[in-house]
Design a protein around this motif. Structure first.
Motif, PDB file in Angstrom:
ATOM      1  N   MET A 452       0.825  -1.202   0.000  1.00 22.59           N
ATOM      2  CA  MET A 452       0.000   0.000   0.000  1.00 22.59           C
ATOM      3  C   MET A 452       0.863   1.258   0.000  1.00 22.59           C
ATOM      4  O   MET A 452       0.537   2.255  -0.657  1.00 22.59           O
ATOM      5  CB  MET A 452      -0.911  -0.043   1.240  1.00 22.59           C
ATOM      6  N   MET A 453       1.991   1.229   0.703  1.00 31.36           N
ATOM      7  CA  MET A 453       2.836   2.412   0.821  1.00 31.36           C
ATOM      8  C   MET A 453       3.639   2.651  -0.456  1.00 31.36           C
ATOM      9  O   MET A 453       3.764   3.788  -0.914  1.00 31.36           O
ATOM     10  CB  MET A 453       3.784   2.241   2.014  1.00 31.36           C
ATOM     11  N   THR A 454       4.200   1.604  -1.044  1.00 27.21           N
ATOM     12  CA  THR A 454       5.040   1.787  -2.220  1.00 27.21           C
ATOM     13  C   THR A 454       4.242   2.121  -3.473  1.00 27.21           C
ATOM     14  O   THR A 454       4.757   2.775  -4.381  1.00 27.21           O
ATOM     15  CB  THR A 454       5.879   0.518  -2.470  1.00 27.21           C
ATOM     16  N   HIS A 455       2.979   1.686  -3.535  1.00 31.26           N
ATOM     17  CA  HIS A 455       2.156   1.945  -4.719  1.00 31.26           C
ATOM     18  C   HIS A 455       1.137   3.056  -4.492  1.00 31.26           C
ATOM     19  O   HIS A 455       0.234   3.238  -5.315  1.00 31.26           O
ATOM     20  CB  HIS A 455       1.437   0.660  -5.154  1.00 31.26           C
ATOM     21  N   ARG A 456       1.257   3.803  -3.375  1.00 32.17           N
ATOM     22  CA  ARG A 456       0.407   4.954  -3.078  1.00 32.17           C
ATOM     23  C   ARG A 456      -1.088   4.585  -3.111  1.00 32.17           C
ATOM     24  O   ARG A 456      -1.894   5.213  -3.811  1.00 32.17           O
ATOM     25  CB  ARG A 456       0.665   6.096  -4.071  1.00 32.17           C
ATOM     26  N   ARG A 457      -1.443   3.556  -2.377  1.00 28.87           N
ATOM     27  CA  ARG A 457      -2.840   3.118  -2.324  1.00 28.87           C
ATOM     28  C   ARG A 457      -3.422   3.424  -0.949  1.00 28.87           C
ATOM     29  O   ARG A 457      -3.823   2.537  -0.196  1.00 28.87           O
ATOM     30  CB  ARG A 457      -2.939   1.628  -2.638  1.00 28.87           C
ATOM     31  N   GLY A 458      -3.425   4.701  -0.610  1.00 30.80           N
ATOM     32  CA  GLY A 458      -3.937   5.102   0.685  1.00 30.80           C
ATOM     33  C   GLY A 458      -5.413   4.829   0.868  1.00 30.80           C
ATOM     34  O   GLY A 458      -5.900   4.758   2.003  1.00 30.80           O
ATOM     35  N   GLN A 459      -6.168   4.671  -0.232  1.00 30.25           N
ATOM     36  CA  GLN A 459      -7.592   4.394  -0.105  1.00 30.25           C
ATOM     37  C   GLN A 459      -7.858   3.028   0.523  1.00 30.25           C
ATOM     38  O   GLN A 459      -8.965   2.755   0.984  1.00 30.25           O
ATOM     39  CB  GLN A 459      -8.276   4.483  -1.472  1.00 30.25           C
ATOM     40  N   ASN A 460      -6.837   2.152   0.572  1.00 26.60           N
ATOM     41  CA  ASN A 460      -7.004   0.824   1.170  1.00 26.60           C
ATOM     42  C   ASN A 460      -6.662   0.805   2.655  1.00 26.60           C
ATOM     43  O   ASN A 460      -6.674  -0.265   3.272  1.00 26.60           O
ATOM     44  CB  ASN A 460      -6.117  -0.192   0.447  1.00 26.60           C
ATOM     45  N   LEU A 461      -6.324   1.966   3.234  1.00 24.59           N
ATOM     46  CA  LEU A 461      -5.884   1.985   4.632  1.00 24.59           C
ATOM     47  C   LEU A 461      -6.980   1.522   5.579  1.00 24.59           C
ATOM     48  O   LEU A 461      -6.720   0.744   6.513  1.00 24.59           O
ATOM     49  CB  LEU A 461      -5.424   3.397   4.996  1.00 24.59           C
ATOM     50  N   GLU A 462      -8.192   1.984   5.369  1.00 22.23           N
ATOM     51  CA  GLU A 462      -9.283   1.605   6.275  1.00 22.23           C
ATOM     52  C   GLU A 462      -9.508   0.094   6.266  1.00 22.23           C
ATOM     53  O   GLU A 462      -9.705  -0.529   7.319  1.00 22.23           O
ATOM     54  CB  GLU A 462     -10.565   2.346   5.857  1.00 22.23           C
ATOM     55  N   THR A 463      -9.497  -0.501   5.092  1.00 22.24           N
ATOM     56  CA  THR A 463      -9.653  -1.962   5.003  1.00 22.24           C
ATOM     57  C   THR A 463      -8.522  -2.684   5.726  1.00 22.24           C
ATOM     58  O   THR A 463      -8.745  -3.675   6.436  1.00 22.24           O
ATOM     59  CB  THR A 463      -9.684  -2.383   3.523  1.00 22.24           C
ATOM     60  N   TRP A 464      -7.302  -2.190   5.580  1.00 15.44           N
ATOM     61  CA  TRP A 464      -6.153  -2.817   6.248  1.00 15.44           C
ATOM     62  C   TRP A 464      -6.274  -2.715   7.760  1.00 15.44           C
ATOM     63  O   TRP A 464      -6.009  -3.678   8.478  1.00 15.44           O
ATOM     64  CB  TRP A 464      -4.869  -2.158   5.763  1.00 15.44           C
ATOM     65  N   MET A 465      -6.682  -1.561   8.261  1.00 17.43           N
ATOM     66  CA  MET A 465      -6.801  -1.395   9.712  1.00 17.43           C
ATOM     67  C   MET A 465      -7.900  -2.287  10.284  1.00 17.43           C
ATOM     68  O   MET A 465      -7.739  -2.870  11.367  1.00 17.43           O
ATOM     69  CB  MET A 465      -7.063   0.078  10.041  1.00 17.43           C
ATOM     70  N   ASN A 466      -9.025  -2.414   9.585  1.00 22.84           N
ATOM     71  CA  ASN A 466     -10.091  -3.295  10.063  1.00 22.84           C
ATOM     72  C   ASN A 466      -9.632  -4.746  10.104  1.00 22.84           C
ATOM     73  O   ASN A 466      -9.998  -5.506  11.013  1.00 22.84           O
ATOM     74  CB  ASN A 466     -11.326  -3.150   9.169  1.00 22.84           C
ATOM     75  N   ALA A 467      -8.814  -5.139   9.116  1.00 26.70           N
ATOM     76  CA  ALA A 467      -8.297  -6.515   9.113  1.00 26.70           C
ATOM     77  C   ALA A 467      -7.355  -6.758  10.290  1.00 26.70           C
ATOM     78  O   ALA A 467      -7.359  -7.827  10.904  1.00 26.70           O
ATOM     79  CB  ALA A 467      -7.597  -6.800   7.787  1.00 26.70           C
ATOM     80  N   VAL A 468      -6.529  -5.773  10.619  1.00 21.83           N
ATOM     81  CA  VAL A 468      -5.607  -5.916  11.746  1.00 21.83           C
ATOM     82  C   VAL A 468      -6.370  -6.064  13.055  1.00 21.83           C
ATOM     83  O   VAL A 468      -5.974  -6.835  13.939  1.00 21.83           O
ATOM     84  CB  VAL A 468      -4.649  -4.710  11.808  1.00 21.83           C
ATOM     85  N   LEU A 469      -7.467  -5.339  13.213  1.00 22.35           N
ATOM     86  CA  LEU A 469      -8.242  -5.413  14.448  1.00 22.35           C
ATOM     87  C   LEU A 469      -8.846  -6.787  14.669  1.00 22.35           C
ATOM     88  O   LEU A 469      -9.205  -7.145  15.801  1.00 22.35           O
ATOM     89  CB  LEU A 469      -9.345  -4.346  14.432  1.00 22.35           C
ATOM     90  N   ASN A 470      -8.990  -7.583  13.621  1.00 24.86           N
ATOM     91  CA  ASN A 470      -9.526  -8.937  13.752  1.00 24.86           C
ATOM     92  C   ASN A 470      -8.443  -9.977  14.020  1.00 24.86           C
ATOM     93  O   ASN A 470      -8.754 -11.153  14.232  1.00 24.86           O
ATOM     94  CB  ASN A 470     -10.296  -9.326  12.480  1.00 24.86           C
ATOM     95  N   ALA A 489      -4.006  12.473   7.815  1.00 23.54           N
ATOM     96  CA  ALA A 489      -2.628  12.725   7.402  1.00 23.54           C
ATOM     97  C   ALA A 489      -1.951  11.453   6.929  1.00 23.54           C
ATOM     98  O   ALA A 489      -1.151  11.471   5.980  1.00 23.54           O
ATOM     99  CB  ALA A 489      -1.837  13.342   8.560  1.00 23.54           C
ATOM    100  N   VAL A 490      -2.232  10.326   7.583  1.00 20.91           N
ATOM    101  CA  VAL A 490      -1.642   9.049   7.165  1.00 20.91           C
ATOM    102  C   VAL A 490      -2.149   8.667   5.783  1.00 20.91           C
ATOM    103  O   VAL A 490      -1.378   8.222   4.914  1.00 20.91           O
ATOM    104  CB  VAL A 490      -1.960   7.957   8.200  1.00 20.91           C
ATOM    105  N   THR A 491      -3.441   8.824   5.548  1.00 20.59           N
ATOM    106  CA  THR A 491      -4.002   8.501   4.228  1.00 20.59           C
ATOM    107  C   THR A 491      -3.369   9.372   3.146  1.00 20.59           C
ATOM    108  O   THR A 491      -3.026   8.890   2.055  1.00 20.59           O
ATOM    109  CB  THR A 491      -5.522   8.709   4.249  1.00 20.59           C
ATOM    110  N   ALA A 492      -3.192  10.676   3.439  1.00 22.49           N
ATOM    111  CA  ALA A 492      -2.534  11.558   2.470  1.00 22.49           C
ATOM    112  C   ALA A 492      -1.087  11.143   2.246  1.00 22.49           C
ATOM    113  O   ALA A 492      -0.576  11.192   1.116  1.00 22.49           O
ATOM    114  CB  ALA A 492      -2.599  13.003   2.956  1.00 22.49           C
ATOM    115  N   GLY A 493      -0.394  10.719   3.313  1.00 23.77           N
ATOM    116  CA  GLY A 493       0.993  10.284   3.162  1.00 23.77           C
ATOM    117  C   GLY A 493       1.132   9.039   2.317  1.00 23.77           C
ATOM    118  O   GLY A 493       2.146   8.855   1.634  1.00 23.77           O
ATOM    119  N   LEU A 494       0.103   8.159   2.365  1.00 22.50           N
ATOM    120  CA  LEU A 494       0.129   6.932   1.568  1.00 22.50           C
ATOM    121  C   LEU A 494      -0.457   7.138   0.177  1.00 22.50           C
ATOM    122  O   LEU A 494      -0.503   6.183  -0.611  1.00 22.50           O
ATOM    123  CB  LEU A 494      -0.655   5.828   2.287  1.00 22.50           C
TER     124      LEU A 494
END
Length: 534
Positions: A452-470, A489-494
């Protein structure tokens, strides 16, 4: 011929009449006069032709052929007849050569200012002595402080913000960078939200701000430029993820150590297999006892409602140390980094070589010391003699057991690019993830975040965080909690291509400037050099 020579060597004297050029000792002296019949008053600008008097000025000039140059300049003083002007008389100035109260030419002053900017006071004074224009370090510092600050009416579109230490652990400043041009635009005296917000309000036009994850900067930007997009730096995000991954590997370290030696059994003899580490609960050494006491004291004060800063003051510990103890759920989490309770010796890396040479019959400590020096050992011969002394009254030593792996190498396997892992590291990582489901989940989440970070896919951050919580990964859940507090800010950075890389480069340059200035790097002087040095 002399006029042509003067015109070539001293072009800044074109506005005066050179009458004589001679040498006095080691100094080249030039006698000149002005040819003007009138001069403008510096206060009201009214021209005047009424001469009050004549006098001679002596100006130090840039060196010629390694020789000091001194200009004897005859100038006039004029009357100012304007009734409303505060000046009655004034001295004429030669453009490009003199300034009011100046004791050196404009060219020489600019050269000295450039030296002061590049080297500072003490080193610059040593250089001027070699240039036949010797001045003191205090003179250079005064010239440096007299330079005007660059004017800035509006802020840059993309601004970079970071702090730097004036006195590490006590006083910090803030450096502001134009990300588009990678130039410093201003230096602030502290790193508080109020100071940054005031600067942003005074310099409108900032649309994007790159910063680290400091809360004070986030608050200052929100107050000073509420419409600006805040961009969290990707390097800091990856570092925070790496810290969470290391804590996860630390918690499952026993499984990692059990699994890792099994990969070496195929190629290592039975006697070289590493012993399993001692359980942290069994350790009774001084470091383990102190760690248990500090952990209990920190958590007792936390239960009383004390903050980390107050706990650090009460226990005389650093805030980072208190924070590490506060994050640890038990004292055992703090002891797994050191299984033996002793510091590793510098000779441990050469243990196998020493044992091999000892079995071959080389028992002279001095000879062994010289051989180790050739291999890169930087310790003393006394340490070598002490190291081999127990072997003299004992049976020939056996091969030392392989030291169990630490947490850092396995953590690196999770964080590094899979393309940069060698086959053995790939195999060890596969063994670890197979032996421990939590480490397998950690590996998957780290790879997803890296993608997600190397390909600038910040729109996937919410999905990633929900997966980590499980997942059963409390350390990563703590990381996600921090991301939630700064999610925009994290989403903009990614997503955006901007980062704080240029800011970090200028922070390193600031450290170099501080070292050059020795003890004279007061904030105002350091600010001048940061802003004016290219």
């Amino acid at each position: 011929m002399i006029k042509e020579l003067v015109a070539v060597l001293f072009p800044h004297l074109a506005g005066v009449c050179v009458e004589q050029l001679f040498r006095s000792g080691t100094t080249v002296r030039i006698r000149a006069t002005t040819g003007t019949m009138e001069a403008a008053c510096p206060s009201c600008g009214t021209p005047s032709q009424q001469v009050h008097s004549h006098y001679e000025r002596r100006l130090s000039d840039t060196a010629a052929s390694g020789q000091e140059v001194l200009i004897h300049l005859g100038v006039r003083r004029f009357f100012c007849r304007t009734a409303t002007c505060a000046k009655e008389t004034f001295a004429e100035q030669v453009p490009g050569l003199t300034v009011r109260y100046g004791r050196r030419s404009v060219t020489a002053a600019r050269a000295l200012q450039a030296i002061a900017l590049a080297l500072g006071g003490r080193a610059g004074a040593r250089l001027t002595a070699r240039l036949a224009a010797s001045v003191s370090r205090m003179t250079l510092i005064r010239l440096l402080r007299a330079l005007p600050d660059p004017t800035l009416q509006a802020g840059p579109r993309v601004l970079g913000v970071d702090d730097f230490a004036l006195r590490r652990g006590h006083t910090y400043g803030t450096i502001l960078i134009d990300i588009s041009t990678s130039r410093v635009v201003d230096v602030l005296a502290d790193r508080t939200a109020d100071t940054l917000a005031a600067w942003l309000r005074a310099h409108p036009g900032v649309e994007i701000v790159c910063r680290d994850r400091a809360g004070a900067y986030a608050e200052g930007i929100a107050r000073g430029a509420p419409h600006a997009t805040q961009v969290a730096d990707r390097w800091h995000l990856w570092r925070n993820l790496g810290e969470a991954a290391e804590r996860t590997v630390t918690r499952h370290r026993l499984q990692a150590l059990i699994a890792t030696p099994s990969t070496q059994a195929e190629s290592s003899p039975p006697e070289a297999l590493p012993a399993l580490p001692r359980s942290p609960a069994d350790r009774q050494d001084r470091i383990a006892t102190r760690t248990r006491e500090r952990h209990a004291a920190v958590h007792a004060l936390l239960e009383q409602g004390q903050g980390l800063r107050e706990i650090a003051r009460l226990l005389s510990l650093g805030r980072n140390t208190v924070r590490r103890f506060a994050r640890a759920t038990s004292h055992e989490d703090l002891l797994v980094h050191n299984d033996t309770g002793r510091r590793p010796k510098n000779l441990d890396a050469y243990d196998s070589y020493l044992r091999k040479r000892w079995r071959e019959g080389c028992t002279n400590a001095e000879t062994l010391y010289r051989e180790l020096q050739a291999l890169g050992y930087r310790g003393s011969g006394t340490i070598v003699r002490q190291y081999v002394h127990p072997w003299r009254n004992a049976t020939p030593p056996t091969l030392a057991p392989t030291r169990p792996p630490t947490v850092r190498p396995p953590t690196g396997w999770f964080l590094r690019n899979p393309a940069n892992l060698d086959p053995d590291e790939h195999h060890r990582l596969e063994v670890l993830t197979t032996a421990c489901p939590q480490l397998a989940a950690l590996h998957e989440r780290v790879r997803q975040f890296a993608e997600m970070m190397t390909h600038r896919r910040g729109q996937n951050l919410e999905t990633w965080m929900n997966a980590v919580l499980n997942d059963d990964l409390p350390e990563l859940r703590s990381f996600v909690t921090g991301l939630r507090r700064d999610q925009d800010a994290v989403t903009a950075g990614l997503t955006l291509p901007y980062s704080s890389g240029p800011v970090e480069g200028h922070v390193n340059r600031t450290k170099m400037l501080k070292r050059q200035m020795y003890g004279r790097a007061n904030p105002d002087l350091l600010r001048k050099r940061i802003l004016l040095t290219d």
